[in-house]
Design an enzyme around this catalytic site. Structure first.
Site, PDB file in Angstrom:
ATOM      1  N   LYS A 238       9.819  36.507   7.645  1.00 42.28           N
ATOM      2  CA  LYS A 238       9.411  36.537   9.053  1.00 42.28           C
ATOM      3  C   LYS A 238       8.723  37.862   9.354  1.00 42.28           C
ATOM      4  O   LYS A 238       8.863  38.823   8.619  1.00 42.28           O
ATOM      5  CB  LYS A 238      10.615  36.272   9.947  1.00 42.28           C
ATOM      6  CG  LYS A 238      11.012  34.800   9.788  1.00 42.28           C
ATOM      7  CD  LYS A 238      11.937  34.255  10.806  1.00 42.28           C
ATOM      8  CE  LYS A 238      12.077  32.746  10.527  1.00 42.28           C
ATOM      9  NZ  LYS A 238      13.324  32.200  11.014  1.00 42.28           N
ATOM     10  N   ARG A 268      18.708  30.926   4.612  1.00 38.25           N
ATOM     11  CA  ARG A 268      17.548  30.040   4.407  1.00 38.25           C
ATOM     12  C   ARG A 268      16.385  30.900   3.934  1.00 38.25           C
ATOM     13  O   ARG A 268      15.911  31.757   4.684  1.00 38.25           O
ATOM     14  CB  ARG A 268      17.230  29.354   5.742  1.00 38.25           C
ATOM     15  CG  ARG A 268      16.057  28.394   5.702  1.00 38.25           C
ATOM     16  CD  ARG A 268      15.787  27.858   7.115  1.00 38.25           C
ATOM     17  NE  ARG A 268      14.660  26.939   7.119  1.00 38.25           N
ATOM     18  CZ  ARG A 268      13.388  27.329   7.149  1.00 38.25           C
ATOM     19  NH1 ARG A 268      13.075  28.606   7.165  1.00 38.25           N
ATOM     20  NH2 ARG A 268      12.425  26.420   7.150  1.00 38.25           N
TER      21      ARG A 268
HETATM   22  N1  PMM Z   1      13.010  29.312  10.639  1.00 38.85           N
HETATM   23  C1  PMM Z   1      11.912  28.564  10.450  1.00 38.85           C
HETATM   24  C2  PMM Z   1      12.030  27.166  10.321  1.00 38.85           C
HETATM   25  N2  PMM Z   1      13.227  26.559  10.385  1.00 38.85           N
HETATM   26  N3  PMM Z   1      15.549  26.693  10.649  1.00 38.85           N
HETATM   27  C3  PMM Z   1      16.654  27.414  10.872  1.00 38.85           C
HETATM   28  N4  PMM Z   1      17.857  26.804  10.977  1.00 38.85           N
HETATM   29  N5  PMM Z   1      16.617  28.773  11.005  1.00 38.85           N
HETATM   30  C4  PMM Z   1      15.445  29.458  10.937  1.00 38.85           C
HETATM   31  O1  PMM Z   1      15.465  30.691  11.083  1.00 38.85           O
HETATM   32  C5  PMM Z   1      14.233  28.722  10.720  1.00 38.85           C
HETATM   33  C6  PMM Z   1      14.339  27.312  10.573  1.00 38.85           C
HETATM   34  C7  PMM Z   1      10.561  29.195  10.391  1.00 38.85           C
HETATM   35  O2  PMM Z   1      10.289  29.669   9.137  1.00 38.85           O
HETATM   36  P1  PMM Z   1       9.309  28.945   8.054  1.00 38.85           P
HETATM   37  O3  PMM Z   1       8.154  28.344   8.805  1.00 38.85           O
HETATM   38  O4  PMM Z   1       8.950  30.036   7.146  1.00 38.85           O
HETATM   39  O5  PMM Z   1      10.082  27.891   7.363  1.00 38.85           O
END
Ligand code: PMM
Length: 294
Positions: A238, A268
């Site tokens: 991020k 994650r």
């Molecule tokens: N961040 C993203 C997408 N899904 N889900 C959860 N539970 N927590 C998060 O922090 C989260 C998520 C955005 O990140 P990406 O686009 O790199 O996957």
């Protein structure tokens, strides 16, 4: 004489998952974005075969869970329509679940959650915690996975869709306020029939939070633990991590070590190997400070 410090809070884990995930170790959730506009993988996996291959690689590298998403939540990203989201996500979920991989589906739509659970997903990851689709709670309570239980529901702190989220960053005390807002969402989900033992809380790093606010949220573990639920941390790649000016996956791994040491249920991440090493370090330290899971 014991050299252990004050015991850390218990590390809750959700029900509804295979026994092999019921370990006193922070789990690693690998990110599989099946989107052409993801900032993280540049759309490399907008193709079911490539996505499935990447999912298998994440597992071979040590991921415990693969989080399949068909809608980018990058700041400013437009929404994807429902049919397109289903088209992207369901075949990938089905193929990976058929190989006994624990799949979570990253969706804000109850219909996509439902189709994905039918295809074998055990976890529904709703970044809006039921705000984007008010049917989500009821649907999550109604669904049954192939293990015969409702899916685990990950409920994240969220204030609005990607096109507006960067304008929604006013808080008095961000860690406390965002935890209170998430607590309200959790109460709604419980009213809709979702049981605590299937809930996971996520503070929503990068969602309606400035760079500084993300660090404040992470620093206040007590606020995150106040829900009494398993905690998922999603810091990977991020902006607040990348802007440190060091390798973003190494920086993510450092946050994973911190999260494991504080008792996170899972982290994650995009890059599994560095985080796998990091969570083992965090776990080793936590076990020596805590008498174990309560
Ligand atoms: N961040 C993203 C997408 N899904 N889900 C959860 N539970 N927590 C998060 O922090 C989260 C998520 C955005 O990140 P990406 O686009 O790199 O996957």
């Amino acid at each position: 004489m014991s050299t252990a410090g004050a015991p850390l809070p218990a590390r809750p884990v959700p029900d509804g998952l295979p026994q092999r995930l019921d370990r006193d170790e922070t789990l690693v959730m690998g990110v599989l974005n099946v989107t052409p506009d993801s900032f993280s993988d540049g759309g490399e996996h907008d193709d079911a075969d490539a996505a499935i291959a990447h999912g298998l690689r994440l597992v071979a590298e040590g991921a415990d869970i693969v989080d399949v998403g068909g809608e980018s939540t990058r700041p400013g990203a437009p929404r994807v329509d429902e049919d397109e989201e289903l088209r992207r996500v369901v075949p990938v979920v089905a193929a990976l679940a058929a190989q006994d991989i624990v799949i979570s589906v990253d969706t804000m739509r109850a219909s996509v959650a439902s189709a994905s659970v039918e295809a074998g997903a055990l976890i529904v990851n709703d970044v809006s915690a039921g705000r984007a689709d008010t049917d989500m709670g009821r649907e999550a309570a109604r669904l049954r996975t192939r293990l015969g239980t409702p899916p685990v529901l990950i409920a994240m702190h969220w204030r609005g869709h990607s096109d507006v989220m960067n304008d929604l960053t006013d808080y008095e005390v961000v860690a406390r306020d965002s935890a209170a807002e998430l607590a309200e969402r959790l109460a709604r989900l419980r009213e809709a029939g979702v049981e605590d033992r299937f809930l996971v809380a996520d503070p929503g790093l990068g969602f309606s939070k400035t760079g500084e606010q993300n660090w404040e949220v992470l620093a206040d573990w007590e606020a995150m633990a106040s829900h009494g639920l398993p905690i998922l941390i999603g810091a990977s790649r991020k902006r607040f991590v990348s802007s440190l000016g060091v390798d973003r996956d190494a920086a993510t791994a450092a946050i994973s070590a911190y999260s494991a040491e504080h008792g996170a249920w899972a982290v994650r991440v995009h890059a599994v190997p560095p985080t796998l090493a990091a969570v083992r370090v965090g776990d080793a330290l936590r076990r020596r400070r805590s008498p174990g899971r309560a």
